[in-house]
Design a protein around this motif. Structure first.
Motif, PDB file in Angstrom:
ATOM      1  N   ASP A  66       0.835  -1.204   0.000  1.00  0.00           N
ATOM      2  CA  ASP A  66       0.000   0.000   0.000  1.00  0.00           C
ATOM      3  C   ASP A  66       0.870   1.255   0.000  1.00  0.00           C
ATOM      4  OD1 ASP A  66      -2.399  -1.349  -0.036  1.00  0.00           O
ATOM      5  OD2 ASP A  66      -2.543  -1.451   2.156  1.00  0.00           O
ATOM      6  N   ILE A  67       0.353   2.310  -0.621  1.00  0.00           N
ATOM      7  CA  ILE A  67       1.040   3.611  -0.625  1.00  0.00           C
ATOM      8  C   ILE A  67       0.471   4.459   0.508  1.00  0.00           C
ATOM      9  CG2 ILE A  67       1.493   5.720  -1.945  1.00  0.00           C
ATOM     10  CD1 ILE A  67       1.123   4.008  -4.492  1.00  0.00           C
ATOM     11  N   LYS A  68       1.297   4.725   1.507  1.00  0.00           N
ATOM     12  CA  LYS A  68       0.824   5.495   2.657  1.00  0.00           C
ATOM     13  C   LYS A  68       0.745   6.992   2.364  1.00  0.00           C
ATOM     14  CE  LYS A  68       2.565   2.149   6.037  1.00  0.00           C
ATOM     15  NZ  LYS A  68       3.459   1.930   7.204  1.00  0.00           N
ATOM     16  N   ASP A  69       1.693   7.492   1.608  1.00  0.00           N
ATOM     17  CA  ASP A  69       1.709   8.930   1.293  1.00  0.00           C
ATOM     18  C   ASP A  69       2.017   9.096  -0.196  1.00  0.00           C
ATOM     19  OD1 ASP A  69       1.918  11.656   1.103  1.00  0.00           O
ATOM     20  OD2 ASP A  69       3.276  11.874   2.821  1.00  0.00           O
ATOM     21  N   LEU A  70       1.063   9.679  -0.925  1.00  0.00           N
ATOM     22  CA  LEU A  70       1.213   9.881  -2.356  1.00  0.00           C
ATOM     23  C   LEU A  70       2.453  10.708  -2.693  1.00  0.00           C
ATOM     24  CD1 LEU A  70      -0.093   9.709  -5.227  1.00  0.00           C
ATOM     25  CD2 LEU A  70      -1.287  11.837  -4.665  1.00  0.00           C
ATOM     26  N   TYR A  71       2.779  11.657  -1.829  1.00  0.00           N
ATOM     27  CA  TYR A  71       3.881  12.574  -2.118  1.00  0.00           C
ATOM     28  C   TYR A  71       5.257  11.958  -1.847  1.00  0.00           C
ATOM     29  CZ  TYR A  71       0.352  16.120  -2.827  1.00  0.00           C
ATOM     30  OH  TYR A  71      -0.724  16.832  -3.319  1.00  0.00           O
ATOM     31  N   ASP A  72       5.281  10.733  -1.329  1.00  0.00           N
ATOM     32  CA  ASP A  72       6.556  10.037  -1.148  1.00  0.00           C
ATOM     33  C   ASP A  72       7.032   9.397  -2.450  1.00  0.00           C
ATOM     34  OD1 ASP A  72       6.769  10.706   1.491  1.00  0.00           O
ATOM     35  OD2 ASP A  72       5.843   8.859   2.234  1.00  0.00           O
ATOM     36  N   SER A 105      -3.142  18.026  -7.899  1.00  0.00           N
ATOM     37  CA  SER A 105      -2.619  16.807  -7.273  1.00  0.00           C
ATOM     38  C   SER A 105      -1.455  16.313  -8.112  1.00  0.00           C
ATOM     39  CB  SER A 105      -3.708  15.740  -7.182  1.00  0.00           C
ATOM     40  OG  SER A 105      -3.208  14.573  -6.564  1.00  0.00           O
ATOM     41  N   LYS A 106      -0.874  15.235  -7.655  1.00  0.00           N
ATOM     42  CA  LYS A 106       0.250  14.668  -8.392  1.00  0.00           C
ATOM     43  C   LYS A 106      -0.244  13.702  -9.453  1.00  0.00           C
ATOM     44  CE  LYS A 106       4.440  14.889  -5.616  1.00  0.00           C
ATOM     45  NZ  LYS A 106       5.544  14.085  -5.074  1.00  0.00           N
ATOM     46  N   SER A 125      -3.919   9.931  -9.050  1.00  0.00           N
ATOM     47  CA  SER A 125      -3.899   9.386  -7.678  1.00  0.00           C
ATOM     48  C   SER A 125      -4.995   8.347  -7.461  1.00  0.00           C
ATOM     49  CB  SER A 125      -4.047  10.524  -6.666  1.00  0.00           C
ATOM     50  OG  SER A 125      -5.262  11.229  -6.883  1.00  0.00           O
ATOM     51  N   GLN A 131       2.835   0.210  -4.487  1.00  0.00           N
ATOM     52  CA  GLN A 131       4.221   0.369  -4.943  1.00  0.00           C
ATOM     53  C   GLN A 131       4.945  -0.959  -4.811  1.00  0.00           C
ATOM     54  OE1 GLN A 131       6.430   3.265  -2.708  1.00  0.00           O
ATOM     55  NE2 GLN A 131       8.333   2.960  -3.842  1.00  0.00           N
TER      56      GLN A 131
END
Length: 263
Positions: A66-72, A105-106, A125, A131
């Motif tokens: 799982d992706i905890k933070d999109l900005y990482d 957003s990214k 997103s 990941q």
């Protein structure tokens, strides 16, 4: 040796049960999560193409988290996401080649390591699934896909579970029978076998002795019968001799009488 084999069989049986349980968990989890199995935030996925070769190839099994933070997320990360392929919404796993701003957003431009051009669709997103952790198992993806089918689930999950419970039921019945006849150690079992062999040999000797006695009695009876027959024959002979002597004496008396008359 028997105890060691029993322990090994028990361990193998529990390993099979645990694996079957994990497979069952992943299959049901994938059905509830749009075909994606997730266990504690980790998702095993089967690679369907060679677009990421040589990083991983078709038929490999990769682990996505799982992706905890999109900005990482950054360039060079490998992500799994939904995209449109030939008019169908499907999962895809490619590497991020550029991070862009998209509607506040990214967004991510991706490309397969084995491709020469970027993917046509921008990854947003809402399309992200996870990941790649860097973990892969070669050639296991096909087996994982097979497990998701009804036939695979039956062969690899239901049958092992059924065999496990049959095996446990057999052990329970054996334990119940041993409890009824009492717990017997291996030494006691060997002693019982030894005594059984000794009793058998003693019985055989007794039978042989009885047979010898019967033979001796038969010989003795035959000898007695022969002796009786001989005695009877002697008596008959003596009677015949006496009768012959009597007849001879009478004949002599008659001859004497005839001579006297002639004189």
């Amino acid at each position: 040796m028997k105890k060691v084999l029993k322990i090994i069989v028990d361990v193998l049986a529990w390993v099979v049960l645990i694996l079957a349980f994990l497979v069952t968990l992943m299959v049901f989890a994938s059905e509830k999560n749009d075909g994606i199995a997730s266990v504690l935030g980790f998702m095993p996925m089967s690679v369907q193409s060679d677009s990421m070769s040589p990083t991983f190839k078709k038929g490999d099994l990769i682990i996505v988290k799982d992706i905890k933070d999109l900005y990482d997320l950054k360039e060079g990360d490998v992500i799994t996401y939904y995209t449109i392929i030939e008019g169908h919404r499907e999962l895809n796993t490619h590497r991020i080649v550029e991070v862009v701003d998209h509607e506040g957003s990214k967004g991510f431009i991706t490309r397969g390591d084995n491709n020469i051009t970027d993917d046509e669709n921008l990854v947003e997103s809402d399309d992200l699934i996870g990941q790649w952790t860097g973990a892969k198992i070669k050639s296991i993806g096909k087996f994982f896909d097979f497990l998701k089918t009804q036939k695979g689930f039956f062969i690899c999950v239901l049958i092992p579970i059924a065999l496990f419970f049959i095996f446990e039921l057999y052990k329970f019945i054996v334990a119940l029978m041993e409890a009824k006849k009492g717990n017997i150690s291996e030494e006691d079992e060997e002693e019982i076998k030894r005594k059984a062999v000794e009793e058998y040999l003693a019985a055989q000797k007794a039978k042989e002795g009885e047979a010898a006695e019967e033979a001796a009695e038969a010989v003795e009876e035959t000898a007695e019968e022969a002796a009786e027959t001989a005695e009877e024959a002697v008596e008959e002979a003596e009677e015949a001799v006496a009768e012959a002597e009597s007849k001879g004496s009478k004949a002599a008396d008659k001859l004497k009488a005839i001579k006297n008359e002639e004189e």
